[in-house]
Design a protein around this motif. Sequence first.
Motif, PDB file in Angstrom:
ATOM      1  N   ASP A 171       0.833  -1.199   0.000  1.00 26.90           N
ATOM      2  CA  ASP A 171       0.000   0.000   0.000  1.00 26.90           C
ATOM      3  C   ASP A 171       0.871   1.254   0.000  1.00 26.90           C
ATOM      4  N   ILE A 172       0.283   2.356  -0.415  1.00 29.41           N
ATOM      5  CA  ILE A 172       0.955   3.655  -0.507  1.00 29.41           C
ATOM      6  C   ILE A 172       0.192   4.660   0.343  1.00 29.41           C
ATOM      7  N   PHE A 173       0.936   5.514   1.051  1.00 31.83           N
ATOM      8  CA  PHE A 173       0.325   6.575   1.854  1.00 31.83           C
ATOM      9  C   PHE A 173       1.063   7.888   1.625  1.00 31.83           C
ATOM     10  N   ASN A 174       0.309   8.920   1.288  1.00 33.44           N
ATOM     11  CA  ASN A 174       0.877  10.268   1.216  1.00 33.44           C
ATOM     12  C   ASN A 174       0.974  10.849   2.621  1.00 33.44           C
ATOM     13  N   ILE A 175       2.126  11.452   2.928  1.00 32.82           N
ATOM     14  CA  ILE A 175       2.335  12.075   4.228  1.00 32.82           C
ATOM     15  C   ILE A 175       2.734  13.524   3.999  1.00 32.82           C
ATOM     16  N   GLY A 176       1.816  14.435   4.337  1.00 33.49           N
ATOM     17  CA  GLY A 176       2.131  15.851   4.114  1.00 33.49           C
ATOM     18  C   GLY A 176       1.238  16.765   4.917  1.00 33.49           C
ATOM     19  N   GLY A 177       1.766  17.935   5.224  1.00 32.00           N
ATOM     20  CA  GLY A 177       1.038  18.932   5.991  1.00 32.00           C
ATOM     21  C   GLY A 177       0.029  19.693   5.152  1.00 32.00           C
ATOM     22  N   ALA A 178      -0.660  20.603   5.803  1.00 28.21           N
ATOM     23  CA  ALA A 178      -1.649  21.438   5.113  1.00 28.21           C
ATOM     24  C   ALA A 178      -0.944  22.319   4.089  1.00 28.21           C
ATOM     25  N   PRO A 179      -1.598  22.624   2.964  1.00 25.79           N
ATOM     26  CA  PRO A 179      -0.958  23.478   1.960  1.00 25.79           C
ATOM     27  C   PRO A 179      -0.715  24.884   2.499  1.00 25.79           C
ATOM     28  N   ILE A 180       0.463  25.390   2.231  1.00 29.43           N
ATOM     29  CA  ILE A 180       0.792  26.753   2.665  1.00 29.43           C
ATOM     30  C   ILE A 180       1.465  27.497   1.500  1.00 29.43           C
ATOM     31  N   LYS A 181       1.322  28.796   1.543  1.00 26.25           N
ATOM     32  CA  LYS A 181       2.028  29.631   0.580  1.00 26.25           C
ATOM     33  C   LYS A 181       3.438  29.851   1.100  1.00 26.25           C
ATOM     34  N   VAL A 182       4.431  29.629   0.253  1.00 24.49           N
ATOM     35  CA  VAL A 182       5.823  29.675   0.712  1.00 24.49           C
ATOM     36  C   VAL A 182       6.180  31.035   1.312  1.00 24.49           C
ATOM     37  N   SER A 183       5.561  32.087   0.841  1.00 21.36           N
ATOM     38  CA  SER A 183       5.830  33.409   1.420  1.00 21.36           C
ATOM     39  C   SER A 183       5.469  33.462   2.902  1.00 21.36           C
ATOM     40  N   ASN A 184       4.543  32.577   3.343  1.00 25.66           N
ATOM     41  CA  ASN A 184       4.207  32.511   4.773  1.00 25.66           C
ATOM     42  C   ASN A 184       5.414  32.071   5.603  1.00 25.66           C
ATOM     43  N   ILE A 185       6.244  31.198   5.020  1.00 26.26           N
ATOM     44  CA  ILE A 185       7.469  30.781   5.705  1.00 26.26           C
ATOM     45  C   ILE A 185       8.368  31.994   5.945  1.00 26.26           C
ATOM     46  N   PHE A 186       8.509  32.825   4.917  1.00 24.38           N
ATOM     47  CA  PHE A 186       9.339  34.021   5.059  1.00 24.38           C
ATOM     48  C   PHE A 186       8.799  34.930   6.172  1.00 24.38           C
ATOM     49  N   ASP A 187       7.480  35.121   6.153  1.00 23.52           N
ATOM     50  CA  ASP A 187       6.856  36.020   7.142  1.00 23.52           C
ATOM     51  C   ASP A 187       7.042  35.490   8.564  1.00 23.52           C
ATOM     52  N   ILE A 188       6.820  34.187   8.745  1.00 28.69           N
ATOM     53  CA  ILE A 188       6.910  33.601  10.084  1.00 28.69           C
ATOM     54  C   ILE A 188       8.351  33.644  10.601  1.00 28.69           C
ATOM     55  N   LEU A 189       9.307  33.332   9.742  1.00 32.89           N
ATOM     56  CA  LEU A 189      10.704  33.357  10.179  1.00 32.89           C
ATOM     57  C   LEU A 189      11.175  34.774  10.493  1.00 32.89           C
TER      58      LEU A 189
ATOM     59  N   SER B 262      12.487  35.540  14.244  1.00 38.28           N
ATOM     60  CA  SER B 262      13.859  36.018  14.397  1.00 38.28           C
ATOM     61  C   SER B 262      13.946  37.503  14.740  1.00 38.28           C
ATOM     62  N   ALA B 263      12.829  38.227  14.550  1.00 40.37           N
ATOM     63  CA  ALA B 263      12.828  39.689  14.725  1.00 40.37           C
ATOM     64  C   ALA B 263      13.872  40.346  13.832  1.00 40.37           C
ATOM     65  N   ALA B 264      14.135  39.713  12.686  1.00 39.94           N
ATOM     66  CA  ALA B 264      15.102  40.257  11.725  1.00 39.94           C
ATOM     67  C   ALA B 264      14.359  40.671  10.465  1.00 39.94           C
ATOM     68  N   LYS B 265      14.306  41.935  10.210  1.00 38.03           N
ATOM     69  CA  LYS B 265      13.597  42.459   9.047  1.00 38.03           C
ATOM     70  C   LYS B 265      14.587  42.861   7.955  1.00 38.03           C
ATOM     71  N   GLY B 266      14.150  42.680   6.713  1.00 40.40           N
ATOM     72  CA  GLY B 266      14.931  43.165   5.581  1.00 40.40           C
ATOM     73  C   GLY B 266      16.038  42.242   5.105  1.00 40.40           C
ATOM     74  N   LEU B 267      16.192  41.079   5.739  1.00 41.41           N
ATOM     75  CA  LEU B 267      17.254  40.171   5.309  1.00 41.41           C
ATOM     76  C   LEU B 267      16.784  39.184   4.241  1.00 41.41           C
ATOM     77  N   ILE B 268      15.482  38.927   4.192  1.00 42.99           N
ATOM     78  CA  ILE B 268      14.946  38.035   3.167  1.00 42.99           C
ATOM     79  C   ILE B 268      14.526  38.890   1.978  1.00 42.99           C
ATOM     80  N   ALA B 269      15.361  38.869   0.946  1.00 42.37           N
ATOM     81  CA  ALA B 269      15.114  39.691  -0.250  1.00 42.37           C
ATOM     82  C   ALA B 269      14.319  38.864  -1.263  1.00 42.37           C
ATOM     83  N   ARG B 270      13.086  39.266  -1.496  1.00 42.38           N
ATOM     84  CA  ARG B 270      12.187  38.475  -2.351  1.00 42.38           C
ATOM     85  C   ARG B 270      12.250  39.000  -3.788  1.00 42.38           C
ATOM     86  N   ASP B 271      13.422  38.856  -4.382  1.00 46.80           N
ATOM     87  CA  ASP B 271      13.654  39.490  -5.681  1.00 46.80           C
ATOM     88  C   ASP B 271      14.134  38.524  -6.762  1.00 46.80           C
TER      89      ASP B 271
END
Length: 306
Positions: free
Chosen positions: A230-248, A252-261
Motif C-alpha cells: 500500500d501507498i500513503f501520502n504524508i504531508g502537511g496542510a498546503p501553505i504559501k511559501v511566502s508565509n514561511i518568510f513572514d513567520i521566520l 527572528s525579529a530580523a527584518k529586511g534580510l529576506i530579499a524576495r527578488d
Amino acid sequence: MNILVTGATGFIGSHLVRKLLNLQHKVFISVRPSSNTSRINNISDKLIKIDIDSSLNGIHETFKKNKIDGIIHLATYYRKEDSTKEIENMNNINIIFPTRLLNMAKEHGISFFINTGTCFEYAPSLRHIDENSIIKPFNYYALTKFKFEEKLIKSTKGSSLKAFTLKLFFPYGEQDNNKLIKLLIESLILKREFHVTKGGQYLSYTYVEDIVNAFILALNHILIAQNNYDIFNIGGAPIKVSNIFDILEEISAAKGLIARDKEYPQNEIMSMFTNSEKAKKELGWKQKWSLKEGLQKTYSYYLTHY
C-alpha cells in the motif's frame, strides 16, 4: 521488534532511530565507509551498526545471525539536476541497493518492508494530490524512486512479505540538509541577506516529527494490513511559501534580510500539496505541528548551534 533502518545517518533517519529506541525497539543500521554519522553520534552506542560495501555481505550475515522483523528503508541519493555521474549513483543507491536488500529480505523470511517515496513522483497539480494521482516524475531522482516502487509491488505479490511506501511532502526540521528553510534560518541568525522568489508556491511542508510519527504508525499497522502492498501520502496542510518568510522574520525579529527578488526557475513547481486522508483513515496519522510551531522549534534548534 528487531528493525533494520537504512539511511539512519540522514536527516529523517536520525530522528526516526531515536524514536524507535525510545519505544524499546532493537535498531540495526546500515553504515557505509562514506557515511557522515554526526547526526547520531550521541546515540551511537545504542545502535547496532552493519558496515556495508558493494557486496552487502554485512547485511546478509546479520540476517543469518539475527531474527530481523522488518526493514525501514530511508537511504537515498538525491540530486535535483541530472548528469551522467549522478544518474549512475542514483541508480546504484536508489534502485539496485534496495532491490538487493528486498531480495535478501524475502530469502530470510523478513515480515515487512517500509519504503520511503517522494511527492516529486507525482505530476504537480492545482488540486490536492492523493495516492491515485498522475505519476510524472519531476526529475531522474524521482524516477528512480518510482522504479524501485514498481519492483517492490511485484515482490509482494504472492509473497508473505508486506510493504508500504510513504510518499513524503516537503520535510523540514532540525538537522536538515541544505534546503530552503535551513538556509533561511542560518541567514537570519547570522544576519546575512538571503535572496528568494516572491514565494507564491503552494506546497505541503511537513515537520520532521510528524513524518517520524507516520513511520511509527506504519510500523504498528503493516502486519495487520489487508493488502500486501500500500501507498500513503504524508504531508502537511498546503501553505504559501511566502508565509514561511513572514513567520521566520517574526520569530527572528530580523527584518529586511529576506530579499524576495529572485525570478522563479523555469522548472519551478508552483503547486504541490497532498490529500493525506488515506493515512488519517487507515494509519491514524494527522499533522500535529502547525507550520509556525515547526518553524519555531527548528529556529530554536539552530539558534543554540551558532
